[in-house]
Design a protein around this motif. Structure first.
Motif, short mmCIF file in Angstrom:
data_model
loop_
_atom_site.label_atom_id
_atom_site.label_comp_id
_atom_site.label_asym_id
_atom_site.label_seq_id
_atom_site.Cartn_x
_atom_site.Cartn_y
_atom_site.Cartn_z
N GLN A 212 0.91 -1.20 0.03
CA GLN A 212 -0.08 -0.07 -0.04
C GLN A 212 0.86 1.27 -0.05
O GLN A 212 1.77 1.26 0.88
N VAL A 214 1.39 5.34 0.29
CA VAL A 214 0.52 6.62 0.64
C VAL A 214 1.67 7.74 0.26
O VAL A 214 2.94 7.71 0.85
N PHE A 215 1.40 8.87 -0.59
CA PHE A 215 2.02 9.75 -1.11
C PHE A 215 1.73 10.98 -0.03
O PHE A 215 0.68 11.20 -0.04
N THR A 216 2.63 11.59 0.64
CA THR A 216 2.40 12.73 1.35
C THR A 216 2.78 14.00 0.55
O THR A 216 2.05 15.14 1.12
N ALA A 228 0.09 9.04 7.97
CA ALA A 228 0.01 7.73 7.08
C ALA A 228 0.27 6.42 7.57
O ALA A 228 -0.41 5.37 7.49
#
Lengths: 393, 312
Positions: A212, A214-216, A228
């Motif tokens: 998975q 998650v781009f911050t 995240a």
């Protein structure tokens, strides 16, 4: 009381003072403006008078990208007593870096510069490199284009995705359900390559594993990084890793939530003593020392004796693995060590077709076998099958 | 799957947890700014105060091993910065907004300079109060670990409301903020009231910094505040200088921060830059909705931002 005079200066004195200051400023500026030419001429001579400037985007002890470079710079400067090392930390990827570099060249007489952040390159390094053709600019990244960019610019980067591949193997064999997570800053090729190699490493030992993402949105977003990791822990992710400037928050939050992690940039075992499995670390010390040896022998980018693209992975000592954590089984260690051995003898090809992207398309055709040096990998714009996430905004 | 995945329930849970985790610094800074602005002065420097508070809390907690000393140090360092602002901004013909911007640069610069040795070491964190029972899902348990600082902020908000409405000191502050001339006629020292309000407000903002570095996300880095001090100033405006409204607004902003990561982790693939911008869009939206050219903002202290220096 209203006409209080604080400093007892007449208007004439103030004007005279301002004129004098301006005049002094101008001469000082002009005086230093002449220096790069003379320094540049001396640069060919040898290690004497070699002044090397390092610029970092964040603080030098952030457990991350900047610390890895700063440690490398310190090791290099320790090896050469005649080299003068100048450093500036926390320089944003704006015109501020142009001023920093100009200051290093004009005032400190730097002949070699290492702007170490990705976003420094275009347009900042490029514009300054044209202005100072005698100064060598080594940019950490993979953006140099032969024939398009100035001759005194070089780029260097390690194939740290090799280490991420090994991390992926360890993570997938340690996680019960094979659910991995990746906190990433921005969807740019070098980040995507780490995500994809991590996933391919995981799938090489466990075909049903998923990652998975998650781009911050930026290199240092402390609260979003913590959110995240928390969100992924809520979703049952078992191992997280990251590609952000400072992995400290990711590792500490993962440890607090009782999930496992693999490190990035530097050794983070001390931050997560229970959950730290292994990690992909840079090894800039040996690279910088070798490069500066070449420069001090009179080699340069301009005459072609130093290649414009400097690359290497585990075998060339651009990167290394952290020691295995307590939770890693002997089986996982054996699988990881086998992969490392293949990298060391050069037989491993990570992007060996066919590889599908996560939208069902073909990312690497069956006939292709992309070696690490392949420029196609530097333009990566896909996430491989098994990665949950998207690079579109 | 061996572990229990929350799926879509993770989103509201993350937002709820985010309100408590991420809302705490907003809460303290906005309450501090509310107190300051009630007395008629603006303190934009709270961004610098927040950073200074975060740094001193982390540093002191690391050096002494006691996070509560860290919280105290954060408040005190905030009060010192507040005293500088309070004194400077009350000199004749000095603009408090300009001083505030100078204080942002001073506070953050000082924090970065003094904070260099504390970036790497890990400081003792504040203990959390666990409201969950052991039978609950681990994700819910993690969300219910509440910081005592959050509870403190939760208590301060109604207390401050009561303080403004029902106490003599609260009346002094409101009088100085609304009509300095009247306050001076009452025999109240404008300088002292504003000085104390700014110092107390900065003390709270410093504690907000401690919440950042000792609770969530719980590290000291130079990017830790990421503009939260300034956002909290805007937050006071649309909270209408009302402490209870500050509380709700802070919770909203804290929750909005966790929206982007939470949605991505359940597989919403598109638009994460948009979700990350959620707090800012929210600010703009509320400002647009609440502004009107026909009336001034209800609740704004009358003398706010004017150079209403009572000649003492």
């Amino acid at each position: 009381m209203s006409s209080k005079r604080y400093l007892n200066l007449s208007r004439r004195q103030v004007i005279r003072g301002m004129l004098a200051t301006t005049a002094f400023g101008l001469t000082a500026k002009l005086g230093t403006g002449c220096s790069p030419a003379s320094n540049g001429a001396a640069a060919g001579g040898g290690a004497d008078g070699l002044t090397i400037g390092f610029i970092y985007v964040g603080p030098k002890d952030d457990f991350g990208w900047n610390q890895a470079h700063a440690e490398g710079a310190a090791a290099m400067s320790g090896a050469f007593s005649s080299v003068k090392l100048i450093e500036e930390a926390s320089v944003p990827e704006t015109t501020a870096v142009v001023e920093s570099m100009r200051g290093m060249i004009d005032i400190d007489g730097a002949n070699v510069l290492f702007p170490t952040s990705f976003g420094y390159y275009d347009p900042h390094v490029l514009s300054l490199a044209e202005e100072y053709p005698d100064v060598q600019f080594f940019h950490a990244g993979g953006l140099y284009q032969e024939g398009v960019h100035p001759n005194n610019v070089g780029s260097y980067n390690g194939y740290i995705d090799e280490a991420q591949y090994v991390s992926g193997i360890v993570a997938a064999m340690t996680a019960n359900a094979g659910r991995l997570g990746f906190v990433a800053a921005k969807p740019i090729p070098s980040v995507l390559r780490n995500i994809n190699s991590f996933m391919l490493g995981a799938r090489s030992v466990r075909p049903e594993a998923t990652t998975q993402v998650v781009f911050t949105g930026d290199w240092a977003e402390p609260i979003k990084e913590a959110e995240a990791v928390n969100s992924m822990a809520d979703q049952g992710i078992e191992v997280v890793t990251c590609h952000v400037d400072s992995p400290k928050i990711v590792m500490e939050t993962a440890e607090r939530r009782g999930i496992m992690c693999t490190g990035y940039h530097a050794d983070q075992l001390s931050l997560a003593p229970n959950g730290y499995l292994t990690g992909a670390e840079w090894d800039w010390s040996s690279f910088y020392t070798k490069l500066v040896t070449d420069i001090s022998e009179g080699k340069s980018l301009m005459d072609g004796s130093i290649p414009h693209m400097l690359r290497g992975g585990l075998r060339e000592q651009f990167c290394k693995m952290s020691a295995y954590g307590a939770a890693v089984s002997d089986e996982a260690k054996a699988a990881a060590d086998a992969a490392i051995a293949q990298f060391m003898d050069g037989s491993m090809v990570i992007y060996d077709g066919e590889i599908k992207d996560n939208n069902g398309g073909v990312a690497v055709a069956p006939s292709e076998s992309l070696k690490q040096q392949d420029v196609k990998l530097e333009q990566m714009n896909y996430l491989v099958e098994g990665v949950i996430g998207s690079i579109g905004s | 799957m061996a572990t229990e995945a929350l799926g879509w329930w993770g989103v509201p849970l993350a937002i709820a947890a985010g309100t408590m985790r991420g809302g705490t610094p907003f809460l303290f800074v906005s309450l501090g700014e509310c107190l300051t602005e009630k007395s008629g002065k603006i303190n934009l420097g709270l961004e610098g105060t927040l950073l200074m508070g975060a740094m001193s809390a982390y540093g002191v907690s690391y050096l002494t091993g006691s996070p509560w000393f860290g919280v105290l140090a954060a408040g005190l360092s905030g009060a010192v910065l507040g005293a500088i602002h309070g004194w400077l901004s009350q000199q004749p013909r000095v603009n408090d907004v300009a001083v505030g911007i100078a204080m942002i640069i001073f506070g953050s610069g000082l924090a970065f300079f003094l904070g260099k040795p504390f970036i790497q070491p890990s400081a003792t964190q504040l203990p959390t109060i666990n409201l969950a029972s052991s039978g609950m899902a681990p994700a819910v348990q993690a969300a219910l670990q509440i910081s005592p600082l959050f509870l403190l902020g939760l208590a301060i908000a109604p207390l401050m409301q009561w303080f403004f409405r029902s106490t003599r000191w609260g009346l002094f502050i409101r009088a100085v903020g609304d009509s300095p001339e009247a306050a001076r006629a009452m025999g109240v020292s404008i300088f002292k009231v504003r000085m104390l309000s700014i110092m107390a407000g900065s003390f709270l903002a410093g504690i907000g910094g401690a919440a950042l570095s000792l609770y969530y996300p719980g590290v000291w880095t130079e990017r830790i505040s990421s503009g939260q001090g300034l956002m909290a100033v805007a937050l006071v405006i649309f909270a209408r200088w009302n402490p209870m409204a500050c509380l709700w607004a802070s919770l909203l902003f804290g929750g909005a921060q966790s929206l982007g990561p939470a949605l991505q982790s359940v597989g919403i693939r598109e638009g994460y830059y948009l979700f990350n911008a959620a707090p800012y869009i929210l600010t703009l939206f509320i400002m647009v909705v609440t502004c009107s050219p026909r009336r001034s903002l209800v609740g704004a202290p009358g003398a706010l931002g004017t150079d209403s220096q009572g000649r003492a």
